[in-house]
Motif scaffolding. Sequence first.
Motif, PDB file in Angstrom:
ATOM      1  N   ALA A  63      73.366 -25.375  46.921  1.00  0.00           N
ATOM      2  CA  ALA A  63      73.080 -26.759  46.751  1.00  0.00           C
ATOM      3  C   ALA A  63      72.065 -26.904  45.691  1.00  0.00           C
ATOM      4  O   ALA A  63      71.999 -28.015  44.864  1.00  0.00           O
ATOM      5  N   TYR A  64      71.029 -26.105  45.809  1.00  0.00           N
ATOM      6  CA  TYR A  64      69.976 -26.110  44.656  1.00  0.00           C
ATOM      7  C   TYR A  64      70.504 -25.938  43.322  1.00  0.00           C
ATOM      8  O   TYR A  64      70.131 -26.757  42.568  1.00  0.00           O
ATOM      9  N   ALA A  65      71.286 -25.030  43.245  1.00  0.00           N
ATOM     10  CA  ALA A  65      72.153 -24.677  41.879  1.00  0.00           C
ATOM     11  C   ALA A  65      72.933 -26.095  41.364  1.00  0.00           C
ATOM     12  O   ALA A  65      72.672 -26.472  40.169  1.00  0.00           O
ATOM     13  N   GLU A  66      73.596 -26.712  42.262  1.00  0.00           N
ATOM     14  CA  GLU A  66      74.352 -27.970  41.936  1.00  0.00           C
ATOM     15  C   GLU A  66      73.470 -29.120  41.799  1.00  0.00           C
ATOM     16  O   GLU A  66      73.719 -30.008  40.910  1.00  0.00           O
ATOM     17  N   ARG A  67      72.426 -29.289  42.375  1.00  0.00           N
ATOM     18  CA  ARG A  67      71.461 -30.210  42.274  1.00  0.00           C
ATOM     19  C   ARG A  67      71.048 -30.456  40.758  1.00  0.00           C
ATOM     20  O   ARG A  67      70.657 -31.515  40.245  1.00  0.00           O
ATOM     21  N   HIS A  68      70.510 -29.221  40.259  1.00  0.00           N
ATOM     22  CA  HIS A  68      69.830 -29.033  39.254  1.00  0.00           C
ATOM     23  C   HIS A  68      70.633 -28.774  38.036  1.00  0.00           C
ATOM     24  O   HIS A  68      70.100 -28.513  36.884  1.00  0.00           O
ATOM     25  N   GLY A  69      72.034 -28.861  38.213  1.00  0.00           N
ATOM     26  CA  GLY A  69      72.993 -28.379  37.055  1.00  0.00           C
ATOM     27  C   GLY A  69      73.029 -27.130  36.623  1.00  0.00           C
ATOM     28  O   GLY A  69      73.093 -26.841  35.413  1.00  0.00           O
ATOM     29  N   ILE A  70      72.994 -26.140  37.562  1.00  0.00           N
ATOM     30  CA  ILE A  70      72.725 -24.584  37.058  1.00  0.00           C
ATOM     31  C   ILE A  70      74.103 -24.090  37.308  1.00  0.00           C
ATOM     32  O   ILE A  70      74.542 -24.193  38.616  1.00  0.00           O
ATOM     33  N   ALA A  71      74.708 -23.440  36.307  1.00  0.00           N
ATOM     34  CA  ALA A  71      75.922 -22.761  36.650  1.00  0.00           C
ATOM     35  C   ALA A  71      75.645 -21.481  37.155  1.00  0.00           C
ATOM     36  O   ALA A  71      75.188 -20.310  36.629  1.00  0.00           O
ATOM     37  N   ALA A  72      76.027 -21.348  38.643  1.00  0.00           N
ATOM     38  CA  ALA A  72      75.749 -20.217  39.289  1.00  0.00           C
ATOM     39  C   ALA A  72      76.858 -19.364  39.843  1.00  0.00           C
ATOM     40  O   ALA A  72      78.076 -20.080  40.102  1.00  0.00           O
ATOM     41  N   THR A  73      76.856 -18.085  39.561  1.00  0.00           N
ATOM     42  CA  THR A  73      77.767 -17.180  40.369  1.00  0.00           C
ATOM     43  C   THR A  73      77.498 -16.434  41.547  1.00  0.00           C
ATOM     44  O   THR A  73      76.238 -16.152  41.296  1.00  0.00           O
ATOM     45  N   VAL A  74      78.195 -16.474  42.573  1.00  0.00           N
ATOM     46  CA  VAL A  74      77.663 -15.659  43.863  1.00  0.00           C
ATOM     47  C   VAL A  74      78.290 -14.317  43.875  1.00  0.00           C
ATOM     48  O   VAL A  74      79.244 -14.198  43.708  1.00  0.00           O
ATOM     49  N   HIS A  75      77.211 -13.336  43.871  1.00  0.00           N
ATOM     50  CA  HIS A  75      77.630 -11.961  44.352  1.00  0.00           C
ATOM     51  C   HIS A  75      77.534 -11.590  45.727  1.00  0.00           C
ATOM     52  O   HIS A  75      76.504 -11.654  46.366  1.00  0.00           O
ATOM     53  N   ALA A  76      78.705 -11.211  46.367  1.00  0.00           N
ATOM     54  CA  ALA A  76      78.493 -11.011  47.857  1.00  0.00           C
ATOM     55  C   ALA A  76      78.115  -9.691  47.992  1.00  0.00           C
ATOM     56  O   ALA A  76      78.249  -8.586  47.208  1.00  0.00           O
ATOM     57  N   SER A  77      77.270  -9.454  49.033  1.00  0.00           N
ATOM     58  CA  SER A  77      76.757  -7.914  49.197  1.00  0.00           C
ATOM     59  C   SER A  77      77.753  -7.255  49.853  1.00  0.00           C
ATOM     60  O   SER A  77      78.506  -7.750  50.835  1.00  0.00           O
ATOM     61  N   PRO A  78      78.084  -5.970  49.694  1.00  0.00           N
ATOM     62  CA  PRO A  78      78.897  -5.146  50.467  1.00  0.00           C
ATOM     63  C   PRO A  78      78.695  -5.023  52.054  1.00  0.00           C
ATOM     64  O   PRO A  78      77.367  -5.281  52.253  1.00  0.00           O
ATOM     65  N   PRO A  79      79.520  -4.963  53.033  1.00  0.00           N
ATOM     66  CA  PRO A  79      79.350  -4.817  54.161  1.00  0.00           C
ATOM     67  C   PRO A  79      78.539  -3.605  54.380  1.00  0.00           C
ATOM     68  O   PRO A  79      78.749  -2.566  53.993  1.00  0.00           O
ATOM     69  N   ARG A  80      77.445  -3.764  55.560  1.00  0.00           N
ATOM     70  CA  ARG A  80      76.885  -2.558  55.905  1.00  0.00           C
ATOM     71  C   ARG A  80      77.624  -1.436  56.713  1.00  0.00           C
ATOM     72  O   ARG A  80      78.168  -2.058  57.891  1.00  0.00           O
ATOM     73  N   ARG A  81      77.666  -0.244  56.693  1.00  0.00           N
ATOM     74  CA  ARG A  81      78.430   0.419  57.322  1.00  0.00           C
ATOM     75  C   ARG A  81      77.270   1.491  57.959  1.00  0.00           C
ATOM     76  O   ARG A  81      76.378   2.091  57.471  1.00  0.00           O
ATOM     77  N   LEU A  82      77.448   1.547  59.209  1.00  0.00           N
ATOM     78  CA  LEU A  82      76.593   2.633  60.105  1.00  0.00           C
ATOM     79  C   LEU A  82      77.247   3.986  60.110  1.00  0.00           C
ATOM     80  O   LEU A  82      78.424   3.976  60.512  1.00  0.00           O
ATOM     81  N   LYS A  83      76.680   4.863  59.987  1.00  0.00           N
ATOM     82  CA  LYS A  83      77.057   6.287  60.109  1.00  0.00           C
ATOM     83  C   LYS A  83      76.395   6.951  61.243  1.00  0.00           C
ATOM     84  O   LYS A  83      75.192   7.559  61.140  1.00  0.00           O
TER      85      LYS A  83
END
Length: 92
Positions: A63-83
């Motif tokens: 929402a901040y990026a859209e409000r200020h006209g910033i072209a943003a790409t989202v990098h999703a974090s990998p799921p956490r795996r418990l060993k």
Amino acid sequence: MSARIFQRPKNAMQSGKAQVDQWILDFVPAEAKTPDPLMGWAGSGDMQQQVQLRFPTREAALAYAERHGIAATVHASPPRRLKLQAYADNFR
């Protein structure tokens, strides 16, 4: 002006998960870094490289990026795996 939005990864040196739930808006460098002729340090004239904005949720960062006209790409974090393993597994 473009940016990337990502979630801070857990520090590998500690077991705690402090500040892992924050989302960070980080600006992409506009120009390459060049070495300083006197000291040899790397630097550039781009001041946006030094700015990191923290948000509680991914939606707030978008929402901040859209409000200020910033072209943003989202990098999703990998799921956490418990060993999960027991101490007895060392002697099998």
